[in-house]
Write a protein that holds these residues in place. Sequence first.
Motif, PDB file in Angstrom:
ATOM      1  N   ILE A 178      20.786  36.505  53.028  1.00 32.59           N
ATOM      2  CA  ILE A 178      21.696  36.911  54.099  1.00 32.59           C
ATOM      3  C   ILE A 178      23.065  36.315  53.813  1.00 32.59           C
ATOM      4  O   ILE A 178      23.177  35.118  53.539  1.00 32.59           O
ATOM      5  N   ILE A 179      24.082  37.162  53.837  1.00 33.14           N
ATOM      6  CA  ILE A 179      25.439  36.713  53.549  1.00 33.14           C
ATOM      7  C   ILE A 179      26.370  37.214  54.647  1.00 33.14           C
ATOM      8  O   ILE A 179      25.925  37.818  55.622  1.00 33.14           O
ATOM      9  N   GLY A 180      27.677  36.967  54.504  1.00 36.59           N
ATOM     10  CA  GLY A 180      28.663  37.459  55.462  1.00 36.59           C
ATOM     11  C   GLY A 180      30.014  37.617  54.819  1.00 36.59           C
ATOM     12  O   GLY A 180      30.257  37.149  53.697  1.00 36.59           O
ATOM     13  N   GLN A 181      30.904  38.285  55.516  1.00 41.82           N
ATOM     14  CA  GLN A 181      32.260  38.504  55.023  1.00 41.82           C
ATOM     15  C   GLN A 181      33.121  37.257  55.268  1.00 41.82           C
ATOM     16  O   GLN A 181      33.029  36.618  56.322  1.00 41.82           O
ATOM     17  N   THR A 182      33.956  36.943  54.282  1.00 42.38           N
ATOM     18  CA  THR A 182      34.861  35.799  54.377  1.00 42.38           C
ATOM     19  C   THR A 182      36.247  36.219  53.904  1.00 42.38           C
ATOM     20  O   THR A 182      36.462  37.380  53.539  1.00 42.38           O
ATOM     21  N   VAL A 183      37.183  35.267  53.874  1.00 44.50           N
ATOM     22  CA  VAL A 183      38.583  35.582  53.568  1.00 44.50           C
ATOM     23  C   VAL A 183      39.112  34.681  52.450  1.00 44.50           C
ATOM     24  O   VAL A 183      38.979  33.458  52.506  1.00 44.50           O
ATOM     25  N   LEU A 184      39.707  35.321  51.439  1.00 40.82           N
ATOM     26  CA  LEU A 184      40.528  34.609  50.459  1.00 40.82           C
ATOM     27  C   LEU A 184      41.977  34.864  50.847  1.00 40.82           C
ATOM     28  O   LEU A 184      42.425  36.017  50.882  1.00 40.82           O
ATOM     29  N   LEU A 185      42.698  33.807  51.147  1.00 38.93           N
ATOM     30  CA  LEU A 185      44.028  33.906  51.742  1.00 38.93           C
ATOM     31  C   LEU A 185      45.125  33.483  50.756  1.00 38.93           C
ATOM     32  O   LEU A 185      44.932  32.559  49.962  1.00 38.93           O
ATOM     33  N   ARG A 186      46.253  34.160  50.838  1.00 35.56           N
ATOM     34  CA  ARG A 186      47.417  33.762  50.042  1.00 35.56           C
ATOM     35  C   ARG A 186      47.805  32.330  50.415  1.00 35.56           C
ATOM     36  O   ARG A 186      47.886  31.982  51.587  1.00 35.56           O
ATOM     37  N   LYS A 187      48.043  31.487  49.416  1.00 39.53           N
ATOM     38  CA  LYS A 187      48.237  30.049  49.653  1.00 39.53           C
ATOM     39  C   LYS A 187      49.410  29.741  50.595  1.00 39.53           C
ATOM     40  O   LYS A 187      49.379  28.762  51.341  1.00 39.53           O
ATOM     41  N   ASP A 188      50.442  30.586  50.580  1.00 41.93           N
ATOM     42  CA  ASP A 188      51.616  30.356  51.424  1.00 41.93           C
ATOM     43  C   ASP A 188      51.290  30.457  52.912  1.00 41.93           C
ATOM     44  O   ASP A 188      52.073  30.011  53.751  1.00 41.93           O
ATOM     45  N   LEU A 189      50.138  31.048  53.240  1.00 40.84           N
ATOM     46  CA  LEU A 189      49.766  31.238  54.641  1.00 40.84           C
ATOM     47  C   LEU A 189      48.815  30.158  55.155  1.00 40.84           C
ATOM     48  O   LEU A 189      48.278  30.271  56.254  1.00 40.84           O
ATOM     49  N   ALA A 190      48.610  29.113  54.365  1.00 41.93           N
ATOM     50  CA  ALA A 190      47.632  28.075  54.704  1.00 41.93           C
ATOM     51  C   ALA A 190      47.835  27.497  56.101  1.00 41.93           C
ATOM     52  O   ALA A 190      46.887  27.350  56.868  1.00 41.93           O
ATOM     53  N   GLY A 191      49.056  27.172  56.462  1.00 46.29           N
ATOM     54  CA  GLY A 191      49.295  26.590  57.772  1.00 46.29           C
ATOM     55  C   GLY A 191      49.414  27.614  58.883  1.00 46.29           C
ATOM     56  O   GLY A 191      49.246  27.295  60.061  1.00 46.29           O
ATOM     57  N   GLU A 192      49.706  28.838  58.510  1.00 48.14           N
ATOM     58  CA  GLU A 192      49.935  29.905  59.488  1.00 48.14           C
ATOM     59  C   GLU A 192      48.642  30.581  59.929  1.00 48.14           C
ATOM     60  O   GLU A 192      48.458  30.903  61.105  1.00 48.14           O
ATOM     61  N   VAL A 193      47.734  30.803  58.986  1.00 52.36           N
ATOM     62  CA  VAL A 193      46.457  31.472  59.276  1.00 52.36           C
ATOM     63  C   VAL A 193      45.326  30.472  59.059  1.00 52.36           C
ATOM     64  O   VAL A 193      44.985  30.129  57.928  1.00 52.36           O
ATOM     65  N   THR A 194      44.744  29.998  60.145  1.00 55.02           N
ATOM     66  CA  THR A 194      43.657  29.021  60.046  1.00 55.02           C
ATOM     67  C   THR A 194      42.315  29.619  60.452  1.00 55.02           C
ATOM     68  O   THR A 194      41.286  28.973  60.318  1.00 55.02           O
ATOM     69  N   SER A 195      42.331  30.860  60.924  1.00 56.27           N
ATOM     70  CA  SER A 195      41.112  31.564  61.308  1.00 56.27           C
ATOM     71  C   SER A 195      41.247  33.030  60.924  1.00 56.27           C
ATOM     72  O   SER A 195      42.363  33.581  60.928  1.00 56.27           O
ATOM     73  N   TYR A 196      40.151  33.669  60.603  1.00 56.03           N
ATOM     74  CA  TYR A 196      40.180  35.086  60.249  1.00 56.03           C
ATOM     75  C   TYR A 196      40.776  35.935  61.377  1.00 56.03           C
ATOM     76  O   TYR A 196      41.392  36.982  61.132  1.00 56.03           O
TER      77      TYR A 196
END
Length: 265
Positions: free
Chosen positions: A118-136
């Motif tokens: 059993i797996i799930g969908q996750t997010v690989l995020l652009r590094k510049d958004l590290a502080g801006e996007v902390t949740s999917y």
Amino acid sequence: MKRWTLLLLPLLLLLALAPAAMGDTLDDIKERGVLRVGMEPGYMPFELTNQKGEIIGFDPDVAKRMAKKLGVKLELVSTAWDGIIPSLMTGKFDIIMSGMTITDERAEVVDFAKPYIIIGQTVLLRKDLAGEVTSYKALNDPKYKIASKLGTTGEFAAKETFPKAQYFSYETEQEAVMEVVSGKIDAFIYDSPYNAVAFAEKGQGKLVFLDEPFTEERIGWAVRKGNPKMLAFLNNFLEEIKADGTYDKIYTKWFKDDTWLKELQ
């Protein structure tokens, strides 16, 4: 994983046209002396191709044990994802072992054994958004560009979960990941095992991995309908390898250890 099929009507037609076997697929395999397994070798770590051109991964290793259990040889059949179910239906191989998500749509045309992971969908995020996007959840915004692989459950989840975002689809996982690394795309939506490997291989210092899955997907082996003996064998085989430790050994090799990454360099 992984993937989600829209072409239900054509597959239903293929089901009607599928070759009528003399017996159950299990009998055919034993008579032939070969287990033919269909997979798309581009979904790390389920199946991939090494430097020698060999198909390796979690599913191939399990398939080897399956063939040994049956007392037959193993043939891995590399198949493009968009044609993998049609190829099963027309008899190109006996079973799909390719990180396939069990969906109601697919279950209309194939039969699935019990889920083996059993797996799930996750997010690989652009590094510049590290502080801006902390949740999917923050990605559901018109200012963000998100992507996934065409025709997969990742694409379905991205469109359903982030309807306000700008969506882009890619033919391969690798292409989409590199677009995030280059900054052209803000986030790649895909299955947790693949994203974990991609992050370890290419993402250090270049991407942020939001590793908490926001979906739950059952992965299973698929066979043509009307093969009760084959399904019973698959379910019993899965129980056996989980009980005797074989499953855990293979899982650790491909999902908890990254030694195999050296075979790709």
